[in-house]
Scaffold this motif. Structure first.
Motif, PDB file in Angstrom:
ATOM      1  N   GLN A  21     -35.537  42.317  29.124  1.00 55.91           N
ATOM      2  CA  GLN A  21     -33.938  41.907  28.704  1.00 55.91           C
ATOM      3  C   GLN A  21     -33.094  41.242  29.062  1.00 55.91           C
ATOM      4  O   GLN A  21     -31.559  41.451  29.636  1.00 55.91           O
ATOM      5  N   PRO A  63     -45.167  39.571  18.881  1.00 51.38           N
ATOM      6  CA  PRO A  63     -43.672  39.874  18.109  1.00 51.38           C
ATOM      7  C   PRO A  63     -43.890  41.263  17.940  1.00 51.38           C
ATOM      8  O   PRO A  63     -43.118  42.415  18.392  1.00 51.38           O
ATOM      9  N   TYR A 114     -38.699  47.186  15.044  1.00 50.93           N
ATOM     10  CA  TYR A 114     -37.765  45.714  15.156  1.00 50.93           C
ATOM     11  C   TYR A 114     -36.619  45.516  14.545  1.00 50.93           C
ATOM     12  O   TYR A 114     -35.509  45.350  15.143  1.00 50.93           O
ATOM     13  N   GLN A 129     -40.922  43.494  26.085  1.00 49.23           N
ATOM     14  CA  GLN A 129     -40.395  42.782  26.951  1.00 49.23           C
ATOM     15  C   GLN A 129     -38.592  42.156  26.998  1.00 49.23           C
ATOM     16  O   GLN A 129     -37.639  42.247  27.064  1.00 49.23           O
ATOM     17  N   ARG A 130     -38.312  43.525  24.785  1.00 49.77           N
ATOM     18  CA  ARG A 130     -36.720  43.119  24.700  1.00 49.77           C
ATOM     19  C   ARG A 130     -36.207  44.114  25.727  1.00 49.77           C
ATOM     20  O   ARG A 130     -35.347  43.640  26.323  1.00 49.77           O
ATOM     21  N   SER A 184     -39.961  33.565  20.627  1.00 46.77           N
ATOM     22  CA  SER A 184     -39.154  34.461  21.355  1.00 46.77           C
ATOM     23  C   SER A 184     -39.560  35.193  22.563  1.00 46.77           C
ATOM     24  O   SER A 184     -38.827  35.488  22.849  1.00 46.77           O
ATOM     25  N   PHE A 185     -41.157  35.011  22.429  1.00 49.19           N
ATOM     26  CA  PHE A 185     -41.845  35.988  23.492  1.00 49.19           C
ATOM     27  C   PHE A 185     -42.560  35.394  24.155  1.00 49.19           C
ATOM     28  O   PHE A 185     -42.359  33.989  23.989  1.00 49.19           O
ATOM     29  N   MET A 230     -29.712  47.516  19.807  1.00 48.02           N
ATOM     30  CA  MET A 230     -29.623  46.838  20.979  1.00 48.02           C
ATOM     31  C   MET A 230     -28.432  45.339  21.098  1.00 48.02           C
ATOM     32  O   MET A 230     -27.546  45.449  21.964  1.00 48.02           O
ATOM     33  N   GLN A 231     -28.360  45.166  20.215  1.00 45.93           N
ATOM     34  CA  GLN A 231     -27.147  43.993  19.662  1.00 45.93           C
ATOM     35  C   GLN A 231     -25.714  45.689  20.062  1.00 45.93           C
ATOM     36  O   GLN A 231     -24.577  44.922  20.388  1.00 45.93           O
ATOM     37  N   ALA A 252     -33.315  46.383  17.023  1.00 44.81           N
ATOM     38  CA  ALA A 252     -33.268  44.285  17.496  1.00 44.81           C
ATOM     39  C   ALA A 252     -31.674  45.075  16.908  1.00 44.81           C
ATOM     40  O   ALA A 252     -30.188  44.545  17.495  1.00 44.81           O
ATOM     41  N   ALA A 311     -44.262  44.045  22.649  1.00 42.99           N
ATOM     42  CA  ALA A 311     -42.805  43.384  22.735  1.00 42.99           C
ATOM     43  C   ALA A 311     -41.202  43.918  22.764  1.00 42.99           C
ATOM     44  O   ALA A 311     -40.324  43.058  23.426  1.00 42.99           O
ATOM     45  N   TRP A 320     -35.156  40.320  15.066  1.00 43.01           N
ATOM     46  CA  TRP A 320     -35.555  41.324  16.108  1.00 43.01           C
ATOM     47  C   TRP A 320     -36.613  39.475  16.748  1.00 43.01           C
ATOM     48  O   TRP A 320     -36.613  39.315  18.156  1.00 43.01           O
TER      49      TRP A 320
END
Length: 241
Positions: free
Chosen positions: A207, A195, A150, A203-204, A188-189, A157-158, A154, A200, A183
């Motif tokens: 997004q 999460p 996770y 979903q990320r 946030s979900f 992705m960032q 994160a 999860a 994460w």
């Protein structure tokens, strides 16, 4: 772990029924093609548990002698470079004949030098590592890192690593434990999505799609992969019939 998934890449015939095999064939072609000297295929693995290093060295040496490009790093995949405690006892009781130490994981809340069941290992910022690879070369990323996924995802992705052309496909084993500081928690979900779950992760990724995160390119194709078949391996005849 003990190199089984890398062996599945080059010695698929020994691992009949493994869920990973169709994914490997889709990405890299037949086992015969993968073993060709001009295939261009290279397998990189991360494994911080020193218990496995001798075996991984033997696999790497045997495969290199056959012309297969393989390298194992004795590091833990994580969100940052540094050192952390590794709990080698796992999250579940191991069977007496378990050679793979499945479940060994980073002690993410550890702030002190480890105790009797822990060792210190080097961690690597996975996003930065991926960026050092030749552009377009990372076709499949297999992530089974015992709860570290996770925070690692994160960071990836960032830093816009989860884009095709950088990471074409990611196959993730999502665990029910692990740090989620960056994460995001349940708030946030979407309601009902835990999460710490593959939903999860999905979903990320969605997004990223919604925000055109990789524009003008495409977001990394994501898939779920929990393939613990042959976890104790079939033999130690690396590269041999």
């Amino acid at each position: 772990n003990i190199g089984v998934n890398v062996r599945k890449l080059f010695e698929s015939e020994k691992y009949a029924g493994s869920k990973l095999l169709p994914e490997l064939e889709k990405a890299f072609g037949s086992p015969e093609k993968r073993r060709e000297s001009n295939s261009g295929l290279c397998a990189l693995g991360f494994e911080p548990n020193p218990k496995h290093q001798d075996r991984l060295d033997k696999i790497e040496t045997a495969y290199t002698n056959l012309g297969y490009k393989v390298h194992f790093y004795p590091y833990a995949a994580w969100r940052s470079d540094g050192f952390m405690a590794l709990n080698t006892t796992g999250k579940r009781e191991s069977a007496v004949d378990d050679k793979s130490s499945e479940g060994a994981h980073l002690s993410m809340r550890s702030v002190q030098w480890p105790g009797a069941k822990d060792i210190m290992v080097r961690t690597v910022d996975t996003a930065d590592f991926v960026k050092t690879l030749p552009a377009g070369s990372l076709k499949v990323l297999l992530m089974d890192i015992e709860g570290s996924e996770y925070e690692t995802l994160a960071q990836m992705m960032q830093k816009k690593v989860m884009c095709q052309g950088t990471v074409d496909t990611a196959l993730v084993d999502a665990h029910e434990w692990g740090e989620i500081t960056h994460w995001g928690d349940a708030a946030s979900f979407v309601e009902g999505i835990h999460p710490r779950s593959y939903k999860a992760v999905h979903q990320r990724i969605q997004q990223l799609l919604d925000f055109d995160w990789c524009k003008p390119g495409k977001v990394t194709a994501i898939g779920q992969m929990d393939d613990e078949s042959y976890s104790n391996d079939v033999d130690e005849l690396f590269g041999q019939a």
